[in-house]
Scaffold this active site. Structure first.
Site, short mmCIF file in Angstrom:
data_model
loop_
_atom_site.label_atom_id
_atom_site.label_comp_id
_atom_site.label_asym_id
_atom_site.label_seq_id
_atom_site.Cartn_x
_atom_site.Cartn_y
_atom_site.Cartn_z
N ASP A 39 0.84 -1.19 0.00
CA ASP A 39 0.00 0.00 0.00
C ASP A 39 0.88 1.25 0.00
O ASP A 39 2.01 1.22 0.49
CB ASP A 39 -0.90 0.02 1.23
N TYR A 67 6.49 -8.54 8.18
CA TYR A 67 6.15 -7.14 8.39
C TYR A 67 6.35 -6.73 9.84
O TYR A 67 6.21 -7.55 10.75
CB TYR A 67 4.67 -6.90 8.06
N ASP A 81 -6.93 1.41 8.09
CA ASP A 81 -5.67 2.07 8.43
C ASP A 81 -5.94 3.56 8.63
O ASP A 81 -7.06 4.03 8.42
CB ASP A 81 -4.57 1.82 7.39
N ARG A 173 -3.48 -4.84 7.68
CA ARG A 173 -4.45 -3.89 8.29
C ARG A 173 -5.71 -4.63 8.74
O ARG A 173 -6.31 -4.28 9.76
CB ARG A 173 -4.77 -2.73 7.34
#
Length: 288
Positions: A39, A67, A81, A173
């Site tokens: 993203d 991540y 988010d 997310r």
């Protein structure tokens, strides 16, 4: 012509396709693709494939990724988010220990519903196109795997940092959103950095400025993507010619499994599957 893989440390605010377009311009090569979308708000490891190396993109997309995520409790947004609109806010009274305990149910093979703000297609339309029109449609849960999930630190009363190693198709997310639901106060993602993709780490990543300055000298060979596989070196011109013509070769001394196959001049030729002493090419990379 440039061929190879460059590991970009994607800056915030760029789409993955923005990065590809930039590299396409720098290296003057039309064939450029990436190994897994990030993203725009996310940063970190983005493997970019150039020239004939683009034949390997599918292997990077399907690999596990790592991540480090910032999860903010007490806030729910439409995008899951902090770039989205806040839908709900709730007081946060949970402790570090409670957050840590909640993570247990999200490890292993789990079901995840893709967010509306995603590129998943339903009925030929991307969900984010529908979401931008204010529409919400039913999404079927998808199977994903969370290999590792740990709580790194509590930043303040509402903010926590997580480390996650996961399969293809995992939305971090959504993972934060779902953890917030489990805790009863909601949550949203406020920061995301990919620290590993396709076996490449942040330590190997370079900036777009580095590529602008050093160009194709930063390209790693295509076979670096398959360094975890054993190598097989062809022993004769006849066998190499058979491989280059797409034919299987025999070697009864080779154990069953997947191999990266090299020609007599050590050029990376292909990936091959060995079974019963017969090696059959599954993906060719001549010249890559």
């Amino acid at each position: 012509m440039p061929n190879g893989i460059v590991i970009i440390n994607k800056p915030a605010g760029w789409t993955s396709m923005d990065v590809c377009a930039k590299i396409r311009g720098i290296l003057h090569e039309k064939r450029v693709g990436h190994g897994g979308t990030l993203d725009p708000m996310a940063t970190g490891v983005l493997p970019v494939f150039v020239g004939q190396a683009t034949r390997a993109v599918e292997f990077a997309e399907n690999s596990r990724k790592e991540y480090v995520a910032g999860m903010r409790l007490g806030q729910i947004t439409d995008t899951q988010d902090v770039t989205g609109e806040t839908l709900e806010t709730h007081p946060v009274t949970v402790t570090y220990e409670q957050v840590e305990a909640a993570l247990a149910q999200f490890r292993g093979d789990i079901q995840q519903i893709p967010p509306m703000y995603s590129a998943v297609k339903i009925g030929g339309q991307k969900l984010y196109d529908l979401a931008r029109k204010g529409k919400e449609v039913e999404r079927k849960p998808r199977s994903i795997t969370i290999y590792e999930l740990e709580l790194l630190e509590q930043v303040n009363e509402t903010d926590f940092r997580l480390r996650c190693v996961c399969s293809k198709g995992t939305y971090i997310r959504t993972l934060c959103h779902d953890i917030g639901q489990a805790l009863g106060c909601g949550a949203t993602l406020y920061a995301l950095q990919r620290t590993m993709a396709a076996g490449y780490t942040l330590a190997q990543a370079v900036t777009l400025e580095d590529v602008q300055e050093k160009a194709e000298t930063l390209l790693q060979p295509t076979d670096s993507l398959f360094s975890h596989l054993p190598a097989y070196h062809i022993s004769s011109n006849g066998k190499e010619k058979r491989v280059r013509n797409g034919n299987p070769i025999t070697d009864e001394a080779v154990a069953d499994g997947t191999y990266r196959v090299y020609g007599q001049n050590d050029a990376f030729l292909c990936l091959s599957q060995a079974k019963g002493g017969v090696l059959t090419s599954t993906k060719n990379f001549f010249g890559a």
